[in-house]
Design a protein around this motif. Structure first.
Motif, PDB file in Angstrom:
ATOM      1  N   LEU A  18       0.809  -1.217   0.000  1.00 49.38           N
ATOM      2  CA  LEU A  18       0.000   0.000   0.000  1.00 49.38           C
ATOM      3  C   LEU A  18       0.841   1.266   0.000  1.00 49.38           C
ATOM      4  CD1 LEU A  18      -2.847  -1.018   2.509  1.00 49.38           C
ATOM      5  CD2 LEU A  18      -2.886  -1.064   0.009  1.00 49.38           C
ATOM      6  N   SER A  19       2.160   1.103  -0.047  1.00 51.09           N
ATOM      7  CA  SER A  19       3.060   2.264  -0.120  1.00 51.09           C
ATOM      8  C   SER A  19       3.284   2.611  -1.585  1.00 51.09           C
ATOM      9  CB  SER A  19       4.394   1.953   0.569  1.00 51.09           C
ATOM     10  OG  SER A  19       4.194   1.621   1.924  1.00 51.09           O
ATOM     11  N   ALA A  20       2.421   3.449  -2.115  1.00 53.72           N
ATOM     12  CA  ALA A  20       2.456   3.764  -3.548  1.00 53.72           C
ATOM     13  C   ALA A  20       3.725   4.489  -3.965  1.00 53.72           C
ATOM     14  CB  ALA A  20       1.242   4.605  -3.922  1.00 53.72           C
ATOM     15  N   ALA A  21       4.413   5.124  -3.020  1.00 51.52           N
ATOM     16  CA  ALA A  21       5.616   5.885  -3.361  1.00 51.52           C
ATOM     17  C   ALA A  21       6.821   4.994  -3.649  1.00 51.52           C
ATOM     18  CB  ALA A  21       5.954   6.857  -2.228  1.00 51.52           C
ATOM     19  N   HIS A  22       6.707   3.707  -3.360  1.00 53.46           N
ATOM     20  CA  HIS A  22       7.827   2.789  -3.575  1.00 53.46           C
ATOM     21  C   HIS A  22       7.461   1.810  -4.689  1.00 53.46           C
ATOM     22  CE1 HIS A  22       9.962   4.133   0.073  1.00 53.46           C
ATOM     23  NE2 HIS A  22       8.738   4.291   0.562  1.00 53.46           N
ATOM     24  N   GLU A  23       8.131   1.935  -5.800  1.00 47.77           N
ATOM     25  CA  GLU A  23       7.751   1.197  -7.000  1.00 47.77           C
ATOM     26  C   GLU A  23       7.813  -0.316  -6.807  1.00 47.77           C
ATOM     27  OE1 GLU A  23       9.026   0.982 -11.741  1.00 47.77           O
ATOM     28  OE2 GLU A  23       9.961   2.417 -10.388  1.00 47.77           O
ATOM     29  N   TRP A  56       7.446  -2.094  -4.156  1.00 52.20           N
ATOM     30  CA  TRP A  56       6.476  -2.631  -3.204  1.00 52.20           C
ATOM     31  C   TRP A  56       5.043  -2.537  -3.705  1.00 52.20           C
ATOM     32  CZ3 TRP A  56       8.506   0.439   1.651  1.00 52.20           C
ATOM     33  CH2 TRP A  56       9.775  -0.040   1.997  1.00 52.20           C
ATOM     34  N   HIS A  57       4.753  -1.568  -4.549  1.00 51.77           N
ATOM     35  CA  HIS A  57       3.368  -1.270  -4.917  1.00 51.77           C
ATOM     36  C   HIS A  57       2.863  -2.275  -5.948  1.00 51.77           C
ATOM     37  CE1 HIS A  57      -0.198   1.087  -4.966  1.00 51.77           C
ATOM     38  NE2 HIS A  57      -0.080   1.473  -6.230  1.00 51.77           N
ATOM     39  N   ILE A 106      13.169  -7.522  -1.145  1.00 45.31           N
ATOM     40  CA  ILE A 106      11.948  -6.738  -0.972  1.00 45.31           C
ATOM     41  C   ILE A 106      12.230  -5.464  -0.186  1.00 45.31           C
ATOM     42  CG2 ILE A 106       9.701  -6.707   0.175  1.00 45.31           C
ATOM     43  CD1 ILE A 106       9.398  -9.661  -0.564  1.00 45.31           C
ATOM     44  N   LEU A 107      12.942  -5.603   0.929  1.00 42.97           N
ATOM     45  CA  LEU A 107      13.171  -4.433   1.774  1.00 42.97           C
ATOM     46  C   LEU A 107      14.055  -3.406   1.083  1.00 42.97           C
ATOM     47  CD1 LEU A 107      14.894  -2.808   4.080  1.00 42.97           C
ATOM     48  CD2 LEU A 107      12.479  -3.302   4.528  1.00 42.97           C
TER      49      LEU A 107
END
Length: 399
Positions: free
Chosen positions: A186-191, A193-194, A324-325
């Motif tokens: 749900l962190s849209a600012a991180h490509e 993860w989104h 991932i991190l």
């Protein structure tokens, strides 16, 4: 005579392991005190990469925990023939891994009082708070589940009650890992993860690494501590092979979609395949593929082979957690979103080059490694203590 001798050796080995884990845990606590006194600036985390080794291990141990509980719950929940009393070992392993995961949240917060503030000033619309609530519920449920098995042994609880608890445990186990995945997706600012596949990624990884850890733990039967039918070990090994293949399948689907010519995630795929995260990526693929070969070939699926394959799967999932991190911070969607100085960028001595993804934007400091070792050792201390003193002995006899 041989059984008694083997039991003595196992007892002595567990005692040595407990003492060793206790020593490492004390050293880790001392290093945590150093971190508390000097502040989080002593770690490799900065404003532009605010999560690091601690949260990576948090993800990893939540997966180990959820996988173990899922494996122990599925047979009872669906009325299938299970793996006997392996479930008791799986549940205790799950409890210990959950405690380790919570420990990493505490050390990452910067101080124990922050945990209190997390509840007092909680924001229930935040996925972080959802994770804390679900994780706490999950730990309590796991303890109740183990207690219920003990009551069943004493004839004070029906199998129907165990089945109901198993169904609830299965739902919560999947839920806790799904909610953890939402923190990232749900962190849209991180490509990196989104993506909607983050949830399936996490659950698939939980299934394979959780099963692998249970197989490693029950391999203690060699020392005479546990007795398990070979058929149960073989069934678990086959399940591990299938889970590992599913995990690789989900990963391949996302990489193909992102990296296909014209795809928006080409930079992400390049970062994994040929960029700074390539060592983690290719180590993961090599470990999992080799594990599948061992688990699918009957001649290689010996007791030792299964333990090796399980260790390879665990190592592969850990590499995936690192990808991932760090991958989420590696490629910023907003250039120069913060003031670029030594307080915001890890390893500032390297200059502005680390603002792109030519090099790793984060690497743990020795202090982080030491504190992490202490938290893991504390979990190992609890695990071995339980194997030695709790009524986890299996009733099954070796065929």
């Amino acid at each position: 005579m041989n059984d008694a001798k083997g039991s003595t050796v196992a007892h002595r080995g567990l005692t040595i392991g407990i003492i060793a884990c206790a020593v490492v845990a004390v050293v880790g606590i001392a290093l945590w005190m150093v971190q508390l006194s000097g502040g989080m600036i002593q770690t490799g985390m900065r404003n532009l990469d605010s999560w690091g080794f601690y949260i990576t291990l948090f993800m990893f141990f939540v997966g180990l925990s959820a996988g173990g509980l899922i494996i122990s719950s599925i047979p009872n929940a669906f009325g299938m023939k299970g793996f006997g009393d392996i479930s008791r070992v799986a549940i205790w392993t799950s409890i210990c891994c959950t405690c380790v995961a919570i420990g990493f949240v505490v050390v990452d917060l910067g101080g124990p009082l922050r945990l209190w503030e997390l509840f007092v000033y909680s924001n229930l619309s935040s996925p972080l708070m959802w994770d804390i609530i679900v994780l706490s519920t999950y730990l309590i449920l796991s303890i109740v589940y183990l207690w219920a098995y003990r009551r069943e042994d004493e004839g004070k609880m029906s199998h129907t009650a165990i089945r109901v608890i198993s169904i609830i445990a299965l739902v919560v186990a999947v839920g806790v890992h799904t909610v953890t995945a939402w923190i990232f997706s749900l962190s849209a600012a991180h490509e990196f993860w989104h993506t909607a596949l983050m949830g399936p990624w996490f659950v698939a990884s939980a299934l394979d690494c959780g099963t692998a850890l249970v197989l490693v733990v029950i391999a203690l039967q060699k020392a005479g501590r546990l007795s398990i039918e070979r058929s149960s070990m073989v069934n678990l090994a086959k399940m591990l092979a299938v889970f590992t293949c599913v995990d690789l399948y989900f990963f391949a689907c996302d990489l193909l979609t992102s990296g296909f010519p014209g795809g928006e995630g080409a930079d992400v795929v390049a970062m994994l395949v040929t960029g700074p995260l390539a060592p983690f990526f290719w180590t993961q693929i090599a470990c999992m593929v080799l594990a599948c070969v061992i688990l699918f070939v009957p001649r290689l699926r010996t007791k030792g082979g299964v333990v090796v394959a399980s260790a390879l799967v665990i190592a592969g999932v850990f590499c995936k957690r690192c990808q991932i991190l760090m991958g989420g911070f590696q490629i910023p969607n907003i250039e120069f979103a913060d003031v670029a100085n030594q307080m915001t960028i890890t390893h500032w001595d390297s200059g502005m080059s680390l603002l792109g993804y030519q090099g790793l934007v984060y690497w743990p400091t020795p202090l982080e490694f030491g504190v992490a070792a202490g938290v893991v050792a504390l979990g190992g201390f609890l695990l071995l203590l339980g194997l030695k003193y709790l009524p986890l002995h299996l009733k099954e006899k070796v065929a």
